[in-house]
Write a protein that holds these residues in place. Structure first.
Motif, short mmCIF file in Angstrom:
data_model
loop_
_atom_site.label_atom_id
_atom_site.label_comp_id
_atom_site.label_asym_id
_atom_site.label_seq_id
_atom_site.Cartn_x
_atom_site.Cartn_y
_atom_site.Cartn_z
N ASP A 111 23.60 5.93 49.41
CA ASP A 111 24.64 6.90 49.75
C ASP A 111 23.98 8.18 50.22
N LEU A 112 24.78 9.16 50.58
CA LEU A 112 24.26 10.41 51.14
C LEU A 112 23.32 11.12 50.18
N ALA A 113 23.52 10.97 48.88
CA ALA A 113 22.66 11.64 47.91
C ALA A 113 21.23 11.13 47.97
N ASP A 114 21.03 9.91 48.47
CA ASP A 114 19.69 9.34 48.56
C ASP A 114 18.94 9.75 49.82
N VAL A 115 19.66 10.29 50.80
CA VAL A 115 19.06 10.58 52.10
C VAL A 115 18.11 11.77 51.99
N PRO A 116 16.88 11.64 52.50
CA PRO A 116 15.92 12.75 52.42
C PRO A 116 16.41 13.99 53.16
N GLY A 117 15.99 15.15 52.66
CA GLY A 117 16.36 16.41 53.29
C GLY A 117 17.66 16.95 52.73
N ASP A 118 17.90 18.21 53.03
CA ASP A 118 19.10 18.88 52.55
C ASP A 118 20.04 19.17 53.70
N GLU A 119 21.31 19.04 53.43
CA GLU A 119 22.31 19.37 54.44
C GLU A 119 22.31 20.89 54.62
N PRO A 120 22.27 21.38 55.86
CA PRO A 120 22.26 22.82 56.09
C PRO A 120 23.49 23.50 55.49
N GLY A 121 23.35 24.78 55.24
CA GLY A 121 24.42 25.53 54.59
C GLY A 121 25.61 25.82 55.49
N ASP A 122 26.54 26.59 54.96
CA ASP A 122 27.81 26.84 55.65
C ASP A 122 27.62 27.53 57.00
N GLU A 123 26.63 28.43 57.09
CA GLU A 123 26.44 29.16 58.35
C GLU A 123 26.02 28.20 59.46
N VAL A 150 16.54 12.80 60.29
CA VAL A 150 15.97 13.49 61.44
C VAL A 150 16.84 14.67 61.86
N TRP A 151 18.15 14.51 61.76
CA TRP A 151 19.05 15.61 62.12
C TRP A 151 19.02 16.71 61.07
N ARG A 152 18.88 16.34 59.80
CA ARG A 152 18.75 17.37 58.76
C ARG A 152 17.50 18.20 59.00
N ALA A 153 16.41 17.53 59.37
CA ALA A 153 15.16 18.24 59.64
C ALA A 153 15.30 19.19 60.83
N LEU A 154 16.21 18.88 61.73
CA LEU A 154 16.46 19.73 62.90
C LEU A 154 17.47 20.84 62.60
N GLY A 155 17.98 20.87 61.37
CA GLY A 155 18.94 21.91 61.00
C GLY A 155 20.38 21.60 61.34
N ALA A 156 20.66 20.33 61.70
CA ALA A 156 22.02 19.95 62.07
C ALA A 156 22.78 19.43 60.84
N ALA A 328 12.18 9.93 69.21
CA ALA A 328 13.09 9.79 70.34
C ALA A 328 14.33 10.66 70.16
N VAL A 329 14.85 10.71 68.94
CA VAL A 329 16.03 11.54 68.67
C VAL A 329 15.65 13.02 68.76
N ARG A 330 14.48 13.39 68.23
CA ARG A 330 14.05 14.79 68.32
C ARG A 330 13.91 15.23 69.78
N ASP A 331 13.29 14.40 70.60
CA ASP A 331 13.13 14.73 72.02
C ASP A 331 14.49 14.90 72.69
N PHE A 332 15.42 14.02 72.34
CA PHE A 332 16.75 14.10 72.92
C PHE A 332 17.45 15.38 72.49
N ALA A 333 17.35 15.70 71.19
CA ALA A 333 17.99 16.90 70.67
C ALA A 333 17.43 18.16 71.31
N GLU A 334 16.12 18.19 71.49
CA GLU A 334 15.49 19.36 72.10
C GLU A 334 15.93 19.53 73.55
N ALA A 335 16.14 18.40 74.24
CA ALA A 335 16.59 18.48 75.63
C ALA A 335 18.00 19.03 75.75
N LEU A 336 18.79 18.87 74.69
CA LEU A 336 20.15 19.41 74.72
C LEU A 336 20.15 20.93 74.70
#
Length: 336
Positions: A111-123, A150-156, A328-336
């Protein structure tokens, strides 16, 4: 009755029986696509050290990449293949696995609690990138969890659209409605960018949503680009005649006939919907359900590119090479 009439009657009955048999096979294949049984597997450990395990060789234990084995509440991470010797496979592990039978798990997180990284805050949730994750037909929300770190690491921030209560799950028109609603809600909260990340049939639903509401990016993992192509691939993989796939496609997409596959209504969206949304397709050359020709057709469109894996079965590209998948996802996100 003359011999000629008997022969003619026998031929007609044989033709009718053949037609019924073909229809039955087509209905079976269509049902397997629309309502697949979640795949489960076991792995037998022959011997182990704190950093290695030797398994009985199976299709699963031979696959390169990262997996997990579980038993009695214990989890052991299984990584690269070190050696294949006849009927056994030696692999790296992050702990010692006792001898015996374990559950083989490609999804890694419960479940989500097992996923590495923290979900970014409200801001960040209000002003940054928001990713909407959509699963496919068989595995439910757990399927998308590998794609969140990977998205948590990118701050999403991330949100999962669950379609398991819909009649056709992610192939149901209601799935698209839920994705569109989630996009509009994220925009309403002030999200600067909204990205859709769909797996298998969930990716097809995302493509339809992206044609209805503006999003900033779309990631399709083992994307179901064409229901008809997927059914043809399924029958080829099962070594059935190719025409069974054509029959299955007709059953899945035709009113009344769809009931033969257990669906009260036919699949309405059968092919990837084009849009101007920047798109990343992640797929495997070993995936029988995603046609190389369909991928090539999509990547010919402006703004769409593909990253191809080599050995992964359907939706297991992350497992084949997590680092390459996430890059691949990081490269795609950076291109956005």
């Amino acid at each position: 009755m003359t011999g000629g009439r008997i022969a003619t009657t026998g031929t007609a009955l044989g033709t009718a029986a053949g037609a019924v048999g073909t229809l039955g096979l087509g209905a079976f294949v269509a049902r397997r696509l629309l309502f697949p049984t979640p795949y489960t597997a076991t792995a037998t450990v022959r011997r182990a050290t704190p950093s290695e395990a030797t398994f009985v060789a199976t299709r699963d234990t031979r696959l390169p990449g990262t997996y997990r084995i579980t038993r009695d509440g214990q989890d052991v991470l299984v990584q690269g293949v070190l050696d294949v010797d006849g009927g056994t496979v030696r692999r790296r592990t992050d702990g010692s696995a006792t001898v015996g039978e374990w559950q083989w798990d490609a999804l890694l997180y419960d479940d989500l609690a097992d996923v590495p990284g923290d979900e970014p805050g409200d801001e960040a949730a209000a002003t940054g990138t928001h990713v909407i994750h959509v699963h496919g037909q068989s595995l439910g929300p757990r399927q998308v969890l590998r794609g969140i770190p990977v998205w948590r690491a990118l701050g999403a921030t991330s949100e999962i659209v669950d379609t398991t209560d819909l009649p056709l799950r992610s192939l149901d028109p209601g799935a698209v409605d839920r994705i569109v609603t989630a996009v509009r809600a994220a925009r309403g909260r002030g999200a600067a960018r909204v990205v859709l990340q769909g797996w298998s049939a969930g990716a097809l639903a995302c493509s339809v949503a992206a044609s209805r509401v503006e999003v900033d990016g779309l990631v399709g993992v083992s994307p179901l680009l064409s229901v008809r192509s997927a059914l043809r691939g399924a029958v080829t993989g099962a070594r059935l005649p190719a025409f069974v796939g054509t029959v299955a496609a007709r059953i899945a997409t035709t009113n009344v006939l769809s009931r033969l596959a257990g669906a009260a209504a036919p699949v309405a969206t059968t092919a990837w919907q084009g849009s101007e949304t920047p798109t990343l397709l992640v797929h495997s050359a070993a995936d029988a359900l995603v046609s190389e020709a369909d991928v090539a057709e999509q990547t010919a469109q402006a703004g769409t590119r593909a990253v191809v894996f080599r050995t992964a079965p359907h939706t297991l590209e992350w497992n084949e090479d997590p680092e390459r998948w996430e890059q691949a996802v990081r490269d795609f996100a950076e291109a956005l």
